[in-house]
Write an enzyme that holds these catalytic residues in place. Structure first.
Site, mmCIF file in Angstrom:
data_model
loop_
_atom_site.group_PDB
_atom_site.id
_atom_site.type_symbol
_atom_site.label_atom_id
_atom_site.label_comp_id
_atom_site.label_asym_id
_atom_site.label_seq_id
_atom_site.Cartn_x
_atom_site.Cartn_y
_atom_site.Cartn_z
ATOM 1 N N CYS A 16 -4.135 0.832 -2.564
ATOM 2 C CA CYS A 16 -3.975 -0.441 -1.869
ATOM 3 C C CYS A 16 -2.906 -1.306 -2.539
ATOM 4 O O CYS A 16 -2.671 -1.204 -3.749
ATOM 5 C CB CYS A 16 -5.288 -1.224 -1.894
ATOM 6 S SG CYS A 16 -6.615 -0.487 -0.947
ATOM 7 N N CYS A 71 -10.191 -5.069 0.132
ATOM 8 C CA CYS A 71 -11.318 -4.132 0.232
ATOM 9 C C CYS A 71 -12.198 -4.213 -1.019
ATOM 10 O O CYS A 71 -11.832 -4.840 -2.026
ATOM 11 C CB CYS A 71 -10.797 -2.709 0.440
ATOM 12 S SG CYS A 71 -10.157 -1.946 -1.059
ATOM 13 N N ASN A 97 0.837 -1.202 0.000
ATOM 14 C CA ASN A 97 0.000 0.000 0.000
ATOM 15 C C ASN A 97 0.873 1.253 0.000
ATOM 16 O O ASN A 97 1.922 1.296 0.646
ATOM 17 C CB ASN A 97 -1.031 0.000 1.127
ATOM 18 C CG ASN A 97 -0.487 -0.321 2.506
ATOM 19 O OD1 ASN A 97 0.502 -1.027 2.642
ATOM 20 N ND2 ASN A 97 -1.140 0.197 3.527
ATOM 21 N N GLU A 108 0.554 5.184 0.630
ATOM 22 C CA GLU A 108 -0.333 6.230 1.170
ATOM 23 C C GLU A 108 0.132 7.618 0.752
ATOM 24 O O GLU A 108 1.202 7.800 0.179
ATOM 25 C CB GLU A 108 -0.421 6.070 2.695
ATOM 26 C CG GLU A 108 -1.062 4.740 3.065
ATOM 27 C CD GLU A 108 -1.376 4.579 4.534
ATOM 28 O OE1 GLU A 108 -0.919 5.402 5.352
ATOM 29 O OE2 GLU A 108 -2.098 3.615 4.868
ATOM 30 N N CYS A 142 -10.628 -3.075 -4.321
ATOM 31 C CA CYS A 142 -9.657 -4.048 -4.840
ATOM 32 C C CYS A 142 -10.378 -5.259 -5.438
ATOM 33 O O CYS A 142 -9.967 -5.793 -6.471
ATOM 34 C CB CYS A 142 -8.689 -4.485 -3.744
ATOM 35 S SG CYS A 142 -7.472 -3.219 -3.366
ATOM 36 N N GLU A 179 -2.970 -4.471 -3.288
ATOM 37 C CA GLU A 179 -3.460 -5.393 -4.325
ATOM 38 C C GLU A 179 -3.535 -4.697 -5.676
ATOM 39 O O GLU A 179 -3.182 -5.263 -6.716
ATOM 40 C CB GLU A 179 -4.855 -5.913 -3.962
ATOM 41 C CG GLU A 179 -4.936 -6.720 -2.672
ATOM 42 C CD GLU A 179 -5.173 -5.875 -1.423
ATOM 43 O OE1 GLU A 179 -4.693 -4.726 -1.359
ATOM 44 O OE2 GLU A 179 -5.845 -6.392 -0.516
#
Ligand code: THU
Length: 160
Positions: free
Chosen positions: A73, A112, A62, A64, A115, A75
């Site tokens: 993210c 999530c 991830n 940020e 994703c 993924e």
């Protein structure tokens, strides 16, 4: 009126040691990647590793941002990289590990919603299922044979 029931199914492994050798190696790559996540705001690190049918392995973490929604993210970092670098390759397997940085979560942490939708796109594109394994930092691992188990009633190109 009628009721519609949708069944989804997962396999549960006690630990990484119960995985076959190839999957264990891929999960270990995800774990290694997780430790390099750029997550200074959430202090929640995610690592993803996927393998392609051309033999390549790709990892993602991830990423940020001070402007929070600009982050991405793990993924999607991994699968978008795969899609851009190897547009004709198929994703075979995706391993995910996630945990707060201040403890080792033992809860299998699923991808999530955004994703899931992104991974779904690649299953449609390549016309084959992607195996998905997810875990915390330790403990049980959940496996889905296809993204479809994680996203019943998915929106896809057939709805356009
Ligand atoms: N995160 C992921 O990398 N993957 C997921 O599927 C869920 C959330 C990241 C986004 C953010 O950097 C942090 O975890 C906390 O939400």
């Amino acid at each position: 009126m009628r009721e519609l029931n949708i069944n989804t199914s997962f396999k549960v492994y006690d630990s990484i040691d119960e995985l076959d050798t190839e999957t264990k190696k891929l999960m270990q790559k995800a774990i290694k990647a997780r430790k390099t996540a750029y997550a200074p705001y959430s202090n929640f690190s995610v690592g993803a590793a996927l393998n392609l049918d051309n033999g390549e392995t790709i990892t993602g973490t991830n990423q940020e941002n001070a402007a929070y929604p600009s982050g991405l993210c793990a993924e999607r970092v991994a699968i978008f990289y795969a899609g851009s670098q190897f547009p004709n390759a198929k994703v075979l397997k995706l391993c995910i590990t996630a945990s707060p940085n201040d403890r080792d979560s033992d809860i299998p942490i699923p991808p999530c919603g955004a994703c899931r939708q992104s991974i779904a796109e690649y299953e449609f594109k390549q016309e084959t299922a992607i195996e998905i394994y997810f875990m915390g930092a330790k403990g049980e691992i959940y496996k889905s044979d296809s993204l479809k188990n994680l996203l019943p009633f998915m929106f896809d190109k057939n709805h356009l």
